[in-house]
Design an enzyme around this catalytic site. Structure first.
Site, PDB file in Angstrom:
ATOM      1  N   ASP A  38       6.910  33.842  49.083  1.00  0.00           N
ATOM      2  CA  ASP A  38       7.541  32.574  49.455  1.00  0.00           C
ATOM      3  C   ASP A  38       6.688  31.347  49.180  1.00  0.00           C
ATOM      4  O   ASP A  38       7.201  30.243  49.142  1.00  0.00           O
ATOM      5  CB  ASP A  38       7.937  32.589  50.931  1.00  0.00           C
TER       6      ASP A  38
ATOM      7  N   CYS B 177      34.361  27.478  56.920  1.00  0.00           N
ATOM      8  CA  CYS B 177      33.190  26.594  56.901  1.00  0.00           C
ATOM      9  C   CYS B 177      33.550  25.258  56.273  1.00  0.00           C
ATOM     10  O   CYS B 177      33.117  24.200  56.720  1.00  0.00           O
ATOM     11  CB  CYS B 177      32.055  27.208  56.088  1.00  0.00           C
TER      12      CYS B 177
ATOM     13  N   ASP C  82       2.189  32.087  45.666  1.00  0.00           N
ATOM     14  CA  ASP C  82       2.859  33.275  45.127  1.00  0.00           C
ATOM     15  C   ASP C  82       3.537  33.013  43.795  1.00  0.00           C
ATOM     16  O   ASP C  82       3.900  33.943  43.089  1.00  0.00           O
ATOM     17  CB  ASP C  82       3.945  33.771  46.102  1.00  0.00           C
TER      18      ASP C  82
ATOM     19  N   ASP D 265       4.518  39.904  49.891  1.00  0.00           N
ATOM     20  CA  ASP D 265       3.546  38.983  50.459  1.00  0.00           C
ATOM     21  C   ASP D 265       3.711  39.106  51.973  1.00  0.00           C
ATOM     22  O   ASP D 265       4.729  39.605  52.440  1.00  0.00           O
ATOM     23  CB  ASP D 265       3.887  37.566  49.978  1.00  0.00           C
TER      24      ASP D 265
END
Lengths: 69, 807
Positions: free
Chosen positions: B704, B110, B708, B513
């Site tokens: 997320d 990478c 939350d 969630d």
């Protein structure tokens, strides 16, 4: 035995030189990336350095390699 | 090599959906791709002549997020001088330097790919990636290209780069690391030499032939070499020990400083005035081993800090202010109530206020958890942090700073954080008692030997102090956690707080969630019902055409529904924000949008049952119904497996959502979650978790959104999704950057394994201390043997912990 009076201080001086070299390499940032440089050599980013006629050959052998796999 | 039966994306390794048509020709072979994003990235890599990336990489790449044009435009903000002041250095004549955080780096290939790709851009003078830290430094000529061009180039090959302010953390870390390395170098080389001389000195004890002047000479040289080790390398131990004593606490460094300080002074005294023994070797060895373990620990701390830094993005604390019909970009801090702002589609509403002009849909999902955008007309309230979806809005600022809704959530978050049970604090208290016990024992031993054999009292006390050094004990936990977090980070689960793994291993409840966590947080087409003899293909192509210019999330799904648009020319097109689109095609009026909007034109649709769990979109031509599209928030692929896996390992799973009842119960049923609560406010979610905790549960929360954040903080251990909000990231203990839920299970398994290793380590350290202490107290261990024993016991602990690194 008396040579020890010369050799031991000599060893101490060598240690001082070694420490100085080490400190220099730390300062110049050689220890900042301990993993990356080892991989750098493996990547083929020197294609522009290979002469054109040699390049064709290399691609042929490349293909054989992948066929072999 | 290309196994067509096993359909996994060549780029990211995820399964290829049925009937997918994405593929790229790589090195003469046709490779399947799972999505448009992977195809685009792979194509960019091939076009750049960098195919060999695929030969060298160690694993599948991360799935690129679908970057919509608005997100790419956001990069342009980085070009503004005002914002650049924070992170760009300008040299002579337009040459600029910036540091970037690169996301998505998984292996050395990478790094190579990024370096090659970016260096090929005209105007880039230098681009170097640090593989260990995933940071890059770029120098470019501002007259030839802009910073945003570089960022866009990086996103074209599937990575995300954002600039960061080095002065905040990076520089401090670099300094700290360099200082630690210098101290380690001095201590290491010094210790080696002193040990060599010590070997000779020990030999002299048995050899009568050596004269005393030689012995003294060796001692002087040893002192000369040991002095920098004590005053430079070991300085930090004295500093912290002194700080501990001043604040009347007993830290690990108190006995360490005591041992080093007294042994060194005694040895200096012996060297100058003569006496039986010097301990320079033991002192240097001790300092070196301790510094090594501190260095490893610091590495772990820095990595955690860097992971946290990656989450703090600089963007976009700016707003477009309108004054006397001039638009200018200002920092959000400079806004005051009454200011008029322009919020373009795709932009985040920067602050609380109300709509002055314009009608648009606004996505408040990050604040409320409600997944569908709601319509805002003139006069309606706008909350900072929500996203404008459709058309430009002019708004007036009502509240700034502390009074905004987001600030309120942040306050709730702060409170939750301070109430968090701290295991780390407990560990410190235990350590203090341990140190106290060591000092007491050493004092008793010193007193007893002083009474019976004053000549050996000092050496024996020293051995006790060194041998019982809480080194192995203090290493036991951090080393295991470092090794585990290291290997978890590689899979894409980043730990930002130290206690996370320990707590996760003990988790009894997992609370999820819904939107963006168990589901993708974006809609997909679940079902199409056609009427009046239309075919599915026909209606999809028509919908693609009608919605082609719309940016509402619903429209974004439909305008990709078919591969090509219906071959018709649109004469005119009007969009009704929050309702849908009306178009005139070949003289006929078409409508696509929510059911009431379509019913207005086409009349009631008979014999059709509306599902409440899905979002229905109707389409008509004049008074003829053509189709009803049913859209659903897609459940993440591994969600069901993960929940089963968690249940199997004895964890109770629950679902808490701000969404309406039908949507939540539907998701819960599909995933087999029996316990779910809907329409929950952040406060209610927090109360639910508190209740579980009161009943003795250890709660792990996965979420997320901004809403939350307080709950994430209130839970014993929490996960935020990589795509989640900044606030969620900041309040979570771990961040799931890979977005793959199955890594949660990996996390739990790893955490449990880590806890086992920690217990083994602590057990070993205690057994070692119990065995070594009586031996040292009875005078059977010389100081140098104590130092060796102490360090090998530490080594056992470290090697045991390193087993966690293996896959």
């Amino acid at each position: 035995m008396s040579t020890l009076y010369l050799l031991i201080p000599l060893a101490a001086i060598l240690v001082i030189i070694a420490i100085a070299l080490f400190l220099w390499s730390i300062k110049s940032g050689q220890f900042e990336d301990m993993e990356g440089p080892g991989f750098r050599i493996l990547m083929d980013d020197d294609e522009d350095l290979i002469p054109d006629d040699a390049k064709v050959k290399k691609k042929d052998s490349d293909k054989k390699d992948t066929e072999g796999n | 090599m290309s196994d067509k039966t096993q359909q996994s994306c060549f780029h990211c390794g995820l399964p290829v959906p049925q009937g997918s048509h994405y593929h790229v020709d790589i090195k003469g072979e046709d490779r399947d791709m799972c999505c448009h994003g992977c195809q685009a990235v792979a194509q960019a890599i091939v076009d750049g002549g960098m195919e060999s990336f695929y030969d060298h990489r160690e694993g599948p790449s991360r799935r690129p997020e679908d970057l919509i044009p608005e997100q790419l435009e956001k990069f342009d903000l980085y070009d503004q001088e005002k914002l650049q002041q924070n992170f760009v250095e300008v040299d002579e004549s337009n040459v600029k330097t910036a540091s970037l955080i690169l996301e998505g780096i998984t292996c050395a290939a990478c790094v190579w790919l990024n370096e090659r790709h970016v260096k090929a851009l005209p105007g880039v003078l230098e681009f170097q990636v640090n593989y260990s830290t995933h940071r890059a430094r770029v120098r470019w000529d501002d007259s030839q290209l802009q910073l945003s061009d570089i960022l866009k180039a990086i996103s074209a090959i599937g990575y995300i780069a954002h600039p960061f302010d080095t002065s905040r953390q990076e520089e401090i870390y670099k300094k700290e690391r360099k200082l630690a390395l210098r101290r380690l170098a001095v201590a290491g080389l010094g210790a080696m030499q002193v040990m060599m001389l010590a070997a000779a000195l020990y030999a002299m004890d048995y050899d009568v032939g050596v004269d005393e002047s030689m012995r003294d000479f060796f001692r002087w040289i040893s002192m000369f070499l040991a002095t920098p080790v004590i005053f430079y390398s070991a300085k930090s131990f004295f500093v912290t020990a002194w700080r501990d004593i001043k604040s009347r606490q007993l830290g690990m460094d108190v006995p360490v400083a005591l041992a080093i300080g007294s042994a060194y002074s005694a040895s200096v005294y012996t060297t100058i005035f003569g006496g039986p023994d010097v301990y320079f070797d033991s002192v240097c060895m001790f300092a070196f081993f301790l510094l090594s373990s501190r260095f490893l620990e610091m590495g772990a701390r820095h990595r955690a800090g860097q992971a946290a830094e990656e989450l703090i993005r600089l963007l976009p604390a700016v707003a477009t202010r309108i004054r006397e019909s001039n638009e200018d970009i200002v920092a959000v801090d400079e806004l005051s109530p009454g200011d008029v702002l322009l919020v373009k589609p795709g932009e985040t509403v920067p602050i609380d206020g109300h709509v002055l002009e314009g009608v648009s849909s606004v996505d408040e999902s990050l604040l409320t958890g409600e997944s569908m955008p709601c319509v805002k007309n003139a006069g309606d309230e706008l909350t900072g942090g929500s996203v404008n979806v459709e058309s430009p809005l002019t708004m007036q600022v009502d509240r700034v700073g502390e009074d905004t809704v987001v600030s309120g959530i942040v306050r709730l978050l702060d409170r939750a954080q301070t109430e968090k049970p701290s295991i780390a604090r407990l560990a410190d208290r235990v350590a203090a008692w341990f140190v106290f016990a060591i000092l007491l024992i050493a004092a008793v031993v010193a007193y007893w030997w002083w009474q019976h054999d004053p000549a050996h009292a000092f050496a024996i006390t020293l051995s006790v102090l060194v041998v019982t050094c809480p080194c192995a004990l203090s290493l036991a936990t951090p080393v295991a956690i470092t090794a585990a977090t290291g290997s978890l980070t590689k899979t894409g689960l980043v730990t930002t707080r130290g206690h996370a793994l320990e707590t996760l291993a003990k988790a009894t409840h997992f609370v999820f969630d819904k939107t963006g966590t168990l589901t993708q947080g974006r809609l997909h087409l679940a079902d199409v019902k056609t009427f009046n003899g239309m075919s599915k293909e026909q209606v999809l192509q028509l919908a693609t055409l009608l919605e082609s210019r719309s940016e509402h999330p619903v429209a974004m799904v439909l305008n990709k529904a078919a591969e090509k648009q219906a071959a018709m020319a649109i004469d005119s097109l009007i969009s009704a924000p929050g309702k849908g689109v009306e178009a005139v095609i070949e003289g006929e009026v078409y409508r696509i949008g929510n059911l009431p909007f379509v019913t207005e034109l086409a009349g009631e649709l008979e014999g059709f049952e509306i599902h409440k769990t899905v979002t229905s979109v109707g389409m008509c031509r004049g008074n003829q119904w053509l189709a009803v599209f049913e859209l659903e928030d897609e459940i993440r692929q591994q969600a069901a497996d993960v929940i089963n896996e968690l249940k199997r390992s004895g964890i109770t799973v629950a679902l808490l959502s701000g969404d309406a009842k039908e949507a939540v119960s539907n998701t819960a049923e599909k995933l087999g979650i029996s316990e779910y609560l809907y329409a929950q406010s952040p406060q209610q979610k927090l109360e639910y978790i508190r209740k579980l905790q009161v009943d003795g549960g250890v709660v792990a929360m996965v979420g997320d959104g901004v809403n939350d954040a307080p709950v994430l903080s209130g839970a014993n251990v929490s996960f935020a999704m990589g795509s989640g909000t900044q606030l969620a990231h900041a309040s979570a203990d771990m961040v799931l950057l890979s977005e793959q839920l199955d890594h949660l299970v990996t996390g739990v398994t790893m955490a449990r394994k880590t806890l086992t290793i920690i217990k083994q380590n602590l057990g070993w350290a205690i057994v070692y201390n119990l065995l070594a202490l009586p031996l040292a107290a009875s005078g059977m261990i010389a100081p140098w043997m104590a130092a060796l024993g102490m360090s090998s016991s530490s080594l056992v602990v470290v090697v045991n912990a390193l087993r966690l690194r293996k896959k």
